[in-house]
Enzyme design. Structure first.
Site, PDB file in Angstrom:
ATOM      1  N   GLU A   1       0.801  -1.220   0.000  1.00  0.00           N
ATOM      2  CA  GLU A   1       0.000   0.000   0.000  1.00  0.00           C
ATOM      3  C   GLU A   1       0.839   1.277   0.000  1.00  0.00           C
ATOM      4  O   GLU A   1       0.775   2.087   0.935  1.00  0.00           O
ATOM      5  CB  GLU A   1      -0.981  -0.003   1.177  1.00  0.00           C
ATOM      6  CG  GLU A   1      -1.975  -1.158   1.105  1.00  0.00           C
ATOM      7  CD  GLU A   1      -3.084  -1.071   2.156  1.00  0.00           C
ATOM      8  OE1 GLU A   1      -2.962  -0.242   3.081  1.00  0.00           O
ATOM      9  OE2 GLU A   1      -4.070  -1.810   2.035  1.00  0.00           O
TER      10      GLU A   1
ATOM     11  N   GLU B   1      -5.504  -8.456   0.095  1.00  0.00           N
ATOM     12  CA  GLU B   1      -6.219  -8.080   1.325  1.00  0.00           C
ATOM     13  C   GLU B   1      -7.674  -7.789   0.988  1.00  0.00           C
ATOM     14  O   GLU B   1      -7.964  -7.125   0.000  1.00  0.00           O
ATOM     15  CB  GLU B   1      -5.628  -6.842   2.006  1.00  0.00           C
ATOM     16  CG  GLU B   1      -4.325  -7.048   2.725  1.00  0.00           C
ATOM     17  CD  GLU B   1      -3.854  -5.789   3.441  1.00  0.00           C
ATOM     18  OE1 GLU B   1      -4.720  -4.963   3.850  1.00  0.00           O
ATOM     19  OE2 GLU B   1      -2.637  -5.608   3.585  1.00  0.00           O
TER      20      GLU B   1
END
Length: 418
Positions: free
Chosen positions: A114, A324
């Site tokens: 991320e 995720e």
């Protein structure tokens, strides 16, 4: 419904579960420092102990086995491996803990997780470590340097390890799905496209498409800079010829998806430097979408399918791992978490539709998270786990949620050999 070699997994992150923040010569990370500053985290909580996975890793392994996972995604705490932040001193106790020499057994590597969140929330919004608020400038520099670092790591693996270890390397990109608030409004449609450019495109475009940032992103940043009389080099850096090439440095597409947003134009027209102003768009939740646990997390399983279709069409149909995806619980504990059960059922169905009806090459799905853990600025107030962790108990007892039991049954139904 799912390919026979589909990866069924769950994910964790080192700082969020390990604890042992000073154990065995570990150095300080920016999150160690950030969480020890007053007012940074809910309830002044921190990850000093967290789930104590540094000590209780065998308990975690039992949870993994109970679920029947085919894959487990974990992260390495670099402060544990390189305590002073350089390669001058490699902490052998950290290497021993992770078995850092296990490249012969690992086939999927993620260099950075991320980068959007690290850049924006850590360096523009200041709500994540290191807590900086340099509006409209520093996040772009940080993002640029993370892409350069990723490219260096990919090329290093490609030249020095791939032939022997036969692994694959990527970086995990998070993105919401964005769609116009008014489907008949061209300005809203353009604003939704800018949101995708400034989130997913920011890092995916250089790696998968052109080796540079989306033209829409660069144009918007330069236009806002000009309006404000900004002089000097562009706030969005350019890649140097001396840098390792970033284009092509992903062997698969790793996607973290949690929610979707509706977008309307004109959200950033105040006269200042910030990423919001550059985007000139405002995202909002559709009131018809239920919200779980935290205010930003609307439950929109169909948004994942749409985002997967967008990735297929925009980035030349890559192999995709959903690295995720999860459902937050807050407030009173619910071991019989019926809403989360329904979330996973609906989401996995949308993934199946993406594979079977849309032709998206989805190769795996990783639930966030294996267990309740330290959820960054929210501390322990939000729970994403397939296993509950009792943080009031010195033994940090793990108890499987009903959603964990359901997920185990899903894996049993579709895992290889079934």
């Amino acid at each position: 419904m799912f390919p026979p070699n589909f990866a069924w997994g769950a994910a964790t992150s080192a700082y969020q579960i390990e604890g042992g923040w000073q154990a065995d010569e570990k150095g300080l990370s920016i999150w160690d420092t950030f969480c020890h500053e007053e007012g940074r985290v809910f309830g002044e909580q921190n990850g000093d102990v967290a789930c104590s996975s540094y000590e209780l890793w065998e308990t975690d392994l039992a949870c993994i086995q109970q679920l029947g996972l085919t894959h487990y995604r974990l992260s390495l705490a670099w402060a544990r491996l390189l305590p002073d932040g350089t390669t001058r001193h490699v902490n052998q106790k950290g290497v021993q803990y992770y078995n850092k020499t296990f490249g012969d057994r690992v086939r999927l590597w993620i260099t950075i997780n991320e980068p959007y969140v690290c850049a924006k929330l850590g360096h523009e919004d200041g709500i994540h470590a290191p807590g900086l608020k340099e509006k409209g400038t520093l996040a772009y520099v940080v993002g640029h340097n993370m892409l350069r670092a990723h490219a260096m790591a990919w090329h290093s693996y490609d030249s020095g390890y791939r032939a022997e270890q036969r692994g694959a390397v990527s970086l995990a990109l998070n993105s919401d799905w964005f769609e116009p608030l008014d489907g008949d409004c061209s300005e809203d449609a353009a604003a939704a496209e800018r949101e995708l450019s400034f989130t997913l495109g920011w890092f995916a475009w250089p790696v998968f498409v052109t080796g540079d940032y989306p033209e829409m992103m660069r144009y918007a940043i330069d236009a806002q800079s000009s309006r404000l009389g900004y002089t000097g080099a562009s706030r969005l850096p350019k890649f140097s010829e001396g840098d390792p090439a970033v284009l092509g440095t992903a062997d698969f597409f790793a996607l973290n998806y949690y929610t979707s947003r509706k977008v309307k134009a004109g959200g950033g027209r105040e006269q200042t430097l910030s990423m919001k102003c550059d985007r000139d768009a405002e995202d909002v939740l559709d009131p018809s979408w239920p919200v779980c646990g935290v205010s930003w997390l609307a439950v929109v399983p169909h948004g994942l399918r749409k985002l997967l279709q967008y990735i297929k069409d925009t980035f030349s149909n890559p192999a995709v791992y959903i690295t995720e995806n999860g459902f937050a619980q807050a407030g009173p504990l619910q071991i019989e978490d019926a809403q989360r059960c329904e979330f996973y059922k609906s989401t996995i169905l949308e993934v199946a539709k993406a594979i079977n009806e849309d032709g998206v090459n989805v190769c795996g799905y990783f639930a966030w998270s294996l267990m309740d853990n330290f959820e960054w600025a929210d501390g322990f107030s939000v729970r994403f786990g397939l296993f509950h962790v009792d943080f009031s108990d010195s033994n940090l007892t793990r108890t499987i949620y009903r959603s964990g039991q359901d997920y185990a049954r899903t894996i049993s139904t579709y895992r290889p050999g079934k």
